[in-house]
Structures are given as structure tokens and as C-alpha cells.
Scaffold this active site. Structure first.
Site, short mmCIF file in Angstrom:
data_model
loop_
_atom_site.label_atom_id
_atom_site.label_comp_id
_atom_site.label_asym_id
_atom_site.label_seq_id
_atom_site.Cartn_x
_atom_site.Cartn_y
_atom_site.Cartn_z
N HIS B 34 -3.67 19.95 55.24
CA HIS B 34 -3.33 20.84 54.14
C HIS B 34 -1.82 21.07 54.04
CE1 HIS B 34 -4.22 24.21 51.39
NE2 HIS B 34 -3.20 24.81 51.96
N TYR B 37 0.34 16.88 54.83
CA TYR B 37 0.12 15.70 54.00
C TYR B 37 0.19 14.42 54.85
CZ TYR B 37 0.54 18.54 49.81
OH TYR B 37 0.33 19.47 48.83
N HIS B 78 -8.00 26.01 45.17
CA HIS B 78 -8.51 26.86 46.24
C HIS B 78 -10.01 26.62 46.34
CE1 HIS B 78 -6.86 30.64 48.44
NE2 HIS B 78 -6.41 29.53 48.93
N ASN B 79 -10.35 25.42 46.79
CA ASN B 79 -11.73 24.96 46.72
C ASN B 79 -12.62 25.51 47.83
OD1 ASN B 79 -10.67 23.50 44.65
ND2 ASN B 79 -10.54 21.58 45.77
N GLU B 291 -2.72 34.10 57.10
CA GLU B 291 -2.42 33.75 55.71
C GLU B 291 -2.66 34.95 54.79
OE1 GLU B 291 -4.18 29.99 54.57
OE2 GLU B 291 -3.49 29.03 56.41
N GLY B 508 3.05 18.34 42.61
CA GLY B 508 1.62 18.10 42.74
C GLY B 508 1.11 18.50 44.10
#
Lengths: 226, 719
Positions: B34, B37, B78-79, B291, B508
Site C-alpha cells: 500500500h 508500491y 478505500h476498498n 492511522e 494516480g
């Protein structure tokens, strides 16, 4: 002419109202952060929409306990024109400057849509340039916009000509389709729809003139006086 | 802990001493897929192309639109959180993307959201859908940023899951952009919400498949009221020139924010964990990876502290001075005087990159040959069925819950091809967001290109010229070579289109591990495109009796991954629509020319649902019927059903008055555009006829009513 826009933590239509007042009507309105004191020579006060204090407890209730509202209550007694829009209307109701209450929409959802309201009182400082039964295309955007008043209060509102705007259609089961009201002295007006979002042709797909007259009404009085 | 054995060995070799538990947590957060990358970084370099309008070095993409003003743009998803706690998950998704826009120094002015859910008839889908919309609405409405567009799709590959993509647009003066610079002894400030145990380990959670026993503590808690105050606080700090560098706290919390900001500034940072304002008693490992939402990291000059204090006090926003900038390129964490971590920044932000294998998925070959099917000859019935499916139905149930108007910029409101916002410099900004996982499943290269082209077509229909794009690449597990192949193909597609059309890719995100116990999601790249209109935007005029229907473009046998095959035959097989770059450019240019000459009353492009849906939508929005002659539509000898529902690209549907017809035709002819006048608007029925036979005959008022109320009905049946 001194127009004040009251800003609470969480107000979010303050800049929109200022834009319409200053850019469209050439006023020089000022923001008053909730901890500041409004000067006594103020001519008009506008309480804009938003989510003051995050709508915690219920919309408008925390802002109504703010010291600036105590001062605004005094200014209201001195017949200073005061307009509360959306959350501003909720604050005025919670401050007991206007009767009744605003309940959750029957859909239980936030509602944002363009609707029509009709003018039913042209004697308030914000409606003098409008005509009775004049139609105003205008958007609403609220989760608690269903005006409620018991029978006694409604009778008194009708008797004293305190109903200022009514929805053309029943959009949210408001008592008597009420969209906006005023106090007995008619200097304090609260409305759920957003005139600042309907006053420019560019963003109003139907007709911006009626909505603009709400703001022009206050200017008219002061231009004459000055 | 998600570090692999290889990564641990690499780390041990680099550090060459006992690694503290705080250090391990920092590395664990920053080296998650996350944040780092590590699977995709090698391949994304090719994607980021710039031109003289783009500016780099910010958390969001930045594009200059004139000498004074810039647009900022960012996209996120935010899946995982939305699948478990849809209200909070979607709301914090908005919160995150808004912070990225703010970090650049611009005010957020609009939001878009692309939502994808499981099978429509599944009760859990409805629950997730309802609460995601509620979460998006309540957050955006409260912070006073309008939601102006997006998309909605249901597909069984998202069962018990959700894709919640949010795009945010910012606007501001170039001179107010944060310069991102720092000097030794500058102060490091953590501003905003109290740090708590909510969201600990969120980035690792998002870097793994979704399992049934996932811990809810990884989900963050939204607080839009504090966010609204932070927006105003930060903008006032910028106004007073108080901020030297800034980063938002998102995935990986302080670990990532500090290491990444120090890396980009080429400095070191030392923080004292004891100085951080926390919600509860926490151990350093929790503080450093929490977080908790609504927090920003600022680097300021010591001399500005008084002003910072004054502004934070005004808005009642808590802050802590948590450390200082150093010149040793180390990320150091202390607890009073005890050192808890001391890591080279370079090591923290540069994990060993991974080489993922890729191979062509087996299913791809099977889908190439179209499955035999028995077409239903009652195409009227089929069209009604498709139009009332929530994938094509009117989305007013959703955007009616979003404040679309706040900020008084929304000129073209949600429900059209693209939304248009007015800017302070008399220009207009058009925005669109598009995805098509069904096409991308059949062909991830052309599918991704198609999403890009559709977003551009939507922008073009407002009269705007595309100036920039962001992509969000959402795929399943990258350790699966077939998934990774689809990812690479999509990257190549986006890269080729972006270069060919000279539309810079300004930002992106990549989101992997979108898989549940039901399997991998379909390849789901989502493309956001913005365009600029220098003069007046195109306003549709009411279509009247006698107006002409013109179709630009050629309809081909391209029904692989179409709504028609999916909805009616539960099939994906067939040829994926392919964009011909030259034709696409030519058609977009001619549309802009016609719009500039004010020859068109109304226009839409053909995409999901084919030309049948595009024409029906035009009729429904204008409450007028139309007689369409199928014989006149330029096509490659297709059966009626394929002609009506093929999703070939580069096609536009135009309504033109008789008065402007000759001039329109002569302009189209002068550029050798493939087009035809295929029908006339009149009365109350939409009729598609072939020879003199009515293939489809529908009353527009009835159809409109069904189209408008379909999602509402679906949602009132299952609360």
C-alpha cells in the site's frame, strides 16, 4: 451599509453568501468569527448554512449557545434584519428567535435538489422586492429540513403573517409546506433553501432573478435610507 | 507483520545490529504494498509523463491553467475498509483524498466518486451500497465540498466487497502552493486530531486479501467536522506564509509521513514520541503506525511558531511540536532521551522492489470466441430491462444525498456526461471519472484505453479540452501472474493513450490484493480526466419536434464485456471494443468545432448500453420521442440486437435543429467524418425501425419514470 456574515466552526456557506453579496450586489460584507463582537452599527446579519459544530447533539443547538448569539438576540430586539439560511435557520430556531423546530427528513436521507418555493409575505426586509405568490426556483440541501410546528404555533404563525416561503409541492412533509418563516416583528427570517446558490444565472438552470431579489430587498431599504 | 523472509534478511544485512521493535513497525508499515508500491513502482515510471503545464513534487497532481492559477487533482480508493464498515470506510476515503489536495496548498472544490458493488440482488450488497453512499455524502456535505459526479456499477465479482474510488479537485493560486523545502532545526508539527488506536496497521490490512476474521481496529474513524476546521486552519496558515513543507497522514501514519517528507526534502527528522497528543495511553509502536484520521504533518520555521499557535487556537485545533529537522538523513524516534529508532531515511523509503511474474490468463482465450446465444426478439422488453438495471438507471437516488451545489461553482450538475465547475479566472473546468471492468476483463489493454477514451469523450461533450488525467489501478493479488499480467496490460494501455493524445498523467494510485473468499475482482482501472473551457460551457437546449438525430462513428461487432451480454446472457465473451486513435481524435475535434459554432442542441457519447441507451437517454432527458431508422446507422452488417447494444468507441449522438442542419453536415463532410442523419425527434414514442418494421417502440414518459425510480425501488425493498 454594513452587512455581517456570522461564521461558526463548521459553517460552510459563508464564502458563498459573501460572493453573492459582494460580487453580484457590490456590497462590502464582513465575516464575524463566532468569538468576535458584532459592532452596534451593523445593518444586516446573515447566518449562513453549514454544519456548525458538526451537527453534534442536533443541528444548530451548540451554535445557539455561543456568546455571539446572545448579542444577536439583542440586535434582533432592536429590529436589525437577520436572515438564517439552512443551518442558520436551525440556529435561529434553537436560539428561540423563531418558533417551531426542524426535524429529520421523512426519507431519513440528506436531500439535495432544485425545487420551487412561493413567497407568502412581502413585508420582511428580505422580501420587499418580491411579489406575493411569486415562484422562486432554488435548491435545498439538508438532512433535517422538515419544519414542524404544533397546531397552536401554526395558527399563530398564520394569524401574524409569519409564513414567508412555502414549498410549491410537498417535498419533505413540512408542516403546511413551510420553507421559511419570520418572527412577529418580521425582522428575523429563517429559510431552509439556499438563495445564495440560486442568485446567479450561471449556476441556476431555471431563473436566477427571483432569488436575487431576496438579497436586493435588503439593499433597497438601505439605499433609500442613505 | 507482513514482511517476507527475504525482506527481513535484506533489512538485517543493511542495519547490522539488533533491530528495535519500533524500527520493525516503521519498516513494516512503509514496506507494505500500500505504501511502497514495491510490486508496481518499476512499471509506473513509464506512466508519469509531464508537459510544461504540470508541476511535480506534491502529494497531488498539479496543473497550471494560466499564469496565476493551478488545478490540483488526486484519486484514491478505500476498498477494504468500505467492505467491512461501509459508512466509515467510504467517509475516511474522502477524508484522505481531501488531505492530499490540501497538502499541495489548494482548497478542495469538488469530489467525484466511482462506486462498485456486488450482485444487485444480494442483501449484503444493498447494505454496503446504502452505507457507502451515506458515508460519502455525510463527509463531503459536512466539509462543504460538493460531490459533482462519478459512476456506479454492480457486478458479482465484487460480492461482499466494494470499490470506493474518490477523486478530489483543488483550485488555488500558483504562488500559494507549498514549496516543500526545509532547513536544519526547523520544527516538525503534528496538527489535528489526537492519535489513537484506531487504524493501527491499516496499510498492512490493505496490502493483503480480505479475510473473514479481519480486525476492525484497522478501520479508521471519520470526523468531517475536524476536517473542515483543518482545511480552514491550513489555508489560513498558508495565507500567512507559515508552512515550509506539508504532508498528510494517511496509510502507515507517522512512519510513512515522516520518512516520505524527509526523503523528498533530503533531510533527516528526529521526533519525540512523548510529545505527540494521543487519545489514550499507547505504546510507541502503536503511535508510530496509527492511522487516526484528520492529521497533518507540517514543517515550519521556528519564528512562525507564534503565528501557528494563534491560528490553531482560533480554530481550536490541537497541535504538537513533535521534533526537528536534522541534516543527517536519519529517521530518529526518541522517548524523552531514550532512542527507540534510528534508521537511514533512504532505507525506510526504498524497500527492495519486487519482480512479479506475469502470464496471460487462461480465460482470455476462451472469451475471444463469442459464445453462441439465442437472441430474444422482443428488443423493447430488453431495452426496458437494461435501462432499469442500476448500472444504467438514473443515479438521482445517490446524488440527491450529496450536496452538489455548495461552493457555488457547479454549472453543469450531476447526471450529464461530465460535470462543469466555474473557476475564479473566468474559465470552466470539466471533470469525468470512468471505469469499465467488464471490458478490462476481456482485454485489459484496450479496456483501459476505452476507459480513458470514454472519460475524454465525456469531457469533450461539455465543450472542454482534456488537459490532464489521474488513474487508479485496482487489481487482485499481484503474486498471481495472471492478475499481474492484466495490471501490466492496463498500464501499457494508459501510457499509450496518454502519449498519443498528449494528456499528461499527473497522478494516480495502485491498489492490489482486491480479493475476497470469492476470488479476484475483475481488472478495475478507473480514469479521471479534467478539461478546460476558455469561454462559455455548452448548455443543452430543449430538443423539439422536427429536430434531427445525427450519429457520428461506426458501429462494429464489439460486444465482449458489454452491458447487453452481461445483463441478458451473463456472458463476457466476444470482442472488446477498440479505440482507433486517429478516428477518436478526429471525432473529438469535430465535436468541439460543432459546439464552438453553437450548432448542436444536445449531445452525448455512446458507451455502456450502446446507441440504444444513448438515444433513449437523450429522449428521456428531453421528454420527447424519436423515430430512428436502423438502416441508416453506419455499421458492419450487424443483427439488430448487436447494432443497438454494441459498445464501439468514438461514437457520438447529436440533436441538431433544421436551421443548423446544412451547416452541420457541411462541416462534417469537410472533415470526411463518418456520420448519418439517422432519425427525427417527434411526439411521445421512441421507435427504432428497420425497413418499416418497429423493432422497438416505447412511450418515453413511461420509460423515463422507470429509469428515474429504479434504484429508489431497489433500495426501498431492502433496508
Amino acid at each position: 451599509m454594513n452587512v455581517g456574515i456570522v461564521v461558526f466552526p463548521g459553517s460552510n456557506c459563508d464564502r458563498d453568501v459573501k460572493h453573492v453579496l459582494d460580487k453580484t450586489l457590490n456590497t462590502n460584507s464582513k465575516f464575524y468569527w463566532h468569538t468576535k463582537r458584532i459592532p452596534n452599527n451593523i445593518d444586516v446579519i446573515i447566518i449562513p448554512g453549514g454544519f456548525t459544530y458538526g451537527d453534534y447533539l442536533r443541528p444548530g443547538i451548540i451554535a445557539s449557545h455561543s456568546p455571539i448569539m446572545k448579542h444577536i438576540q439583542k440586535l434582533a430586539q432592536q429590529k436589525i434584519p437577520i436572515l438564517g439560511i439552512c443551518n442558520g435557520f436551525q440556529i435561529l430556531v434553537e436560539s428561540n428567535l423563531l418558533p417551531g423546530t426542524l426535524l429529520k427528513n421523512t426519507s431519513l436521507n440528506f436531500m439535495c435538489q432544485w425545487i420551487n418555493i412561493k413567497v407568502t409575505n412581502t413585508k420582511t426586509p428580505f422580501t420587499t422586492k418580491l411579489q406575493l405568490q411569486q415562484k422562486i426556483p432554488i435548491p435545498i440541501a439538508n438532512g433535517e429540513g422538515r419544519y414542524y410546528a404544533d397546531k397552536k404555533t401554526l395558527t399563530s404563525l398564520q394569524k401574524n403573517n409569519q409564513i414567508v416561503f412555502r414549498y410549491e409541492n410537498n417535498i419533505n412533509n413540512s408542516t403546511y409546506n413551510i420553507a421559511g418563516i419570520c418572527n412577529k416583528d418580521m425582522n428575523v427570517v429563517g429559510m431552509m433553501p439556499h438563495p445564495e446558490r440560486a442568485s446567479e444565472s450561471e449556476i441556476n438552470p431555471i431563473d436566477n432573478k427571483p432569488s436575487l431579489l431576496i438579497f436586493k430587498s435588503i439593499l433597497k431599504q438601505f439605499t433609500i435610507e442613505n | 507483520m507482513t514482511l517476507t523472509n527475504n525482506e527481513l534478511t535484506y533489512l538485517k544485512n543493511k542495519i547490522d545490529r539488533i533491530i528495535t521493535s519500533t524500527e520493525l513497525q516503521i519498516i513494516n508499515a512503509e514496506w507494505s504494498e500500500h505504501c511502497s508500491y514495491k510490486s508496481s513502482k518499476n512499471h509506473l515510471q513509464a506512466l508519469r509523463n509531464c508537459n510544461n503545464t504540470t508541476m511535480t513534487g506534491h502529494d497531488s497532481g498539479v496543473i497550471k491553467i494560466d499564469d496565476d492559477y493551478v488545478i490540483t487533482l488526486h484519486i484514491e480508493s478505500h476498498n477494504h475498509p468500505s467492505a467491512i464498515e461501509p459508512f466509515g470506510g467510504s467517509a475516511t476515503g474522502i477524508g484522505g483524498v481531501v488531505r492530499d489536495i490540501l497538502s499541495s496548498g489548494t482548497r478542495p472544490i469538488a469530489l467525484l466518486n466511482g462506486l462498485r458493488f456486488g450482485d444487485v440482488n444480494n442483501a449484503n450488497t444493498k447494505w454496503i451500497f446504502k452505507n457507502v453512499v451515506n458515508g460519502v455524502g455525510s463527509y463531503g456535505n459536512c466539509i462543504g465540498v460538493p460531490n459533482v459526479g462519478g459512476e456506479l456499477e454492480f457486478n458479482s465479482c465484487y460480492n461482499d466487497y466494494a470499490l470506493v474510488d474518490v477523486m478530489c479537485i483543488g483550485f488555488g493560486k500558483q504562488k500559494s502552493l507549498i514549496h516543500n523545502r526545509a532547513n536544519k532545526n526547523d520544527l516538525v508539527i503534528l496538527l489535528g486530531n489526537f492519535t489513537g488506536r484506531d487504524g493501527v496497521g491499516g496499510s498492512q490490512f490493505a496490502s493483503d486479501s480480505l479475510k473473514s476474521n479481519d480486525i476492525v481496529s484497522a478501520i479508521q474513524i471519520p470526523n468531517p467536522f475536524i476536517k473542515k476546521l483543518i482545511i480552514e486552519t491550513i489555508l489560513e496558515l498558508i495565507h500567512h506564509n507559515c508552512i515550509k513543507a506539508m504532508k498528510d497522514l494517511g496509510g502507515g501514519g507517522l512512519s510513512c509521513a515522516i520518512s516520505e517528507i524527509a526523503d523528498s526534502l533530503s533531510v533527516g527528522i528526529t521526533i519525540d514520541i512523548n510529545k505527540i497528543h494521543t487519545k489514550q495511553t499507547m505504546i510507541p509502536e502503536e503511535i508510530i503506525t496509527s492511522e487516526s484520521q484528520e492529521r497533518m504533518l507540517l514543517i515550519i520555521d521556528k519564528n512562525n511558531l507564534k503565528k501557528v499557535n494563534q491560528i490553531c487556537t482560533k480554530f481550536d485545533i490541537p497541535y504538537s511540536i513533535i521534533g526537528t529537522v536534522t541534516d543527517n538523513n536519519m529517521f530518529k524516534v526518541t522517548n524523552n532521551n531514550k532512542t527507540l529508532a534510528s534508521l537511514p531515511i533512504d532505507l525506510v523509503v526504498h524497500p527492495p522492489l519486487l519482480h512479479r511474474n506475469s502470464s496471460v490468463p487462461h480465460y482470455i482465450h476462451e472469451l475471444k470466441n463469442e459464445k453462441k446465444y439465442n437472441p430474444n426478439n422482443n428488443l423493447t422488453e430488453i431495452l426496458i430491462q437494461m435501462i432499469t438495471h442500476p448500472n444504467l438507471a438514473n443515479k438521482n437516488w445517490i446524488y440527491g444525498q450529496y450536496d452538489q451545489e455548495v461552493g457555488i461553482r457547479t454549472v453543469i450538475k450531476p447526471g450529464y456526461d461530465a460535470a462543469v465547475l466555474r473557476l475564479d479566472n473566468k474559465k470552466y473546468l470539466a471533470v469525468s471519472m470512468d471505469g469499465n471492468p467488464k471490458h478490462c476483463y476481456v482485454n485489459p489493454y484496450f479496456g483501459a484505453i476505452g476507459c480513458f477514451d470514454e472519460a475524454c469523450r465525456n469531457i469533450i461533450c461539455t465543450g472542454a479540452t482534456p488537459i490532464g488525467m489521474v488513474d487508479h489501478l485496482q487489481f487482485g493479488n499481484p503474486e498471481n501472474p495472471e492478475v499481474f499480467w492484466s495490471f501490466l496490460q492496463s498500464v501499457y494501455g494508459i501510457k499509450d493513450y496518454s502519449q498519443e493524445f498528449n494528456i499528461p498523467c499527473i497522478g494516480g494510485k495502485v491498489s492490489f490484493y482486491n480479493e475476497t473468499r470469492h476470488g479476484q475482482i475483475k481488472p478495475s482501472p478507473v480514469i479521471g480526466v479534467i478539461g478546460i473551457i476558455d469561454h462559455e460551457p455548452f448548455h443543452e437546449q430543449q430538443i423539439c419536434d422536427g429536430d434531427n438525430l445525427i450519429m457520428i462513428g461506426y458501429t462494429k461487432d464489439e460486444l465482449g464485456g458489454s452491458e447487453y451480454f452481461y445483463q441478458i446472457f451473463d456472458s463476457y465473451s466476444g470482442k472488446c471494443p477498440q479505440v482507433k486513435f486517429q478516428t477518436s481524435k478526429q471525432h473529438m475535434n469535430i465535436v468541439l468545432t460543432l459546439l464552438k459554432n453553437k450548432l448542436i442542441k444536445s449531445i452525448t457519447d455512446c458507451s455502456k448500453g450502446g446507441l440504444a441507451f444513448a438515444i433513449a437517454k437523450l429522449c428521456m432527458m428531453n421528454q420527447i420521442g424519436c423515430i430512428v431508422n436502423l438502416n441508416l446507422i453506419p455499421h458492419s452488417k450487424l443483427n439488430n440486437d448487436k447494432l443497438l447494444f454494441s459498445e464501439s468507441h468514438s461514437r457520438f449522438i447529436l440533436a441538431v435543429s433544421n436551421h443548423n442542419l446544412d451547416q452541420t453536415i457541411s462541416i462534417l463532410n469537410s472533415q470526411c467524418i463518418l456520420f448519418n442523419i439517422i432519425g427525427k425527434f417527434n411526439s411521445n414514442n421512441l421507435i427504432f425501425k428497420q425497413n418499416n418494421l418497429h423493432v422497438i417502440n416505447l412511450n418515453i414518459k413511461t420509460l423515463h419514470n422507470k429509469w428515474m425510480t429504479s434504484i429508489n425501488k431497489m433500495m426501498s425493498n431492502g433496508k
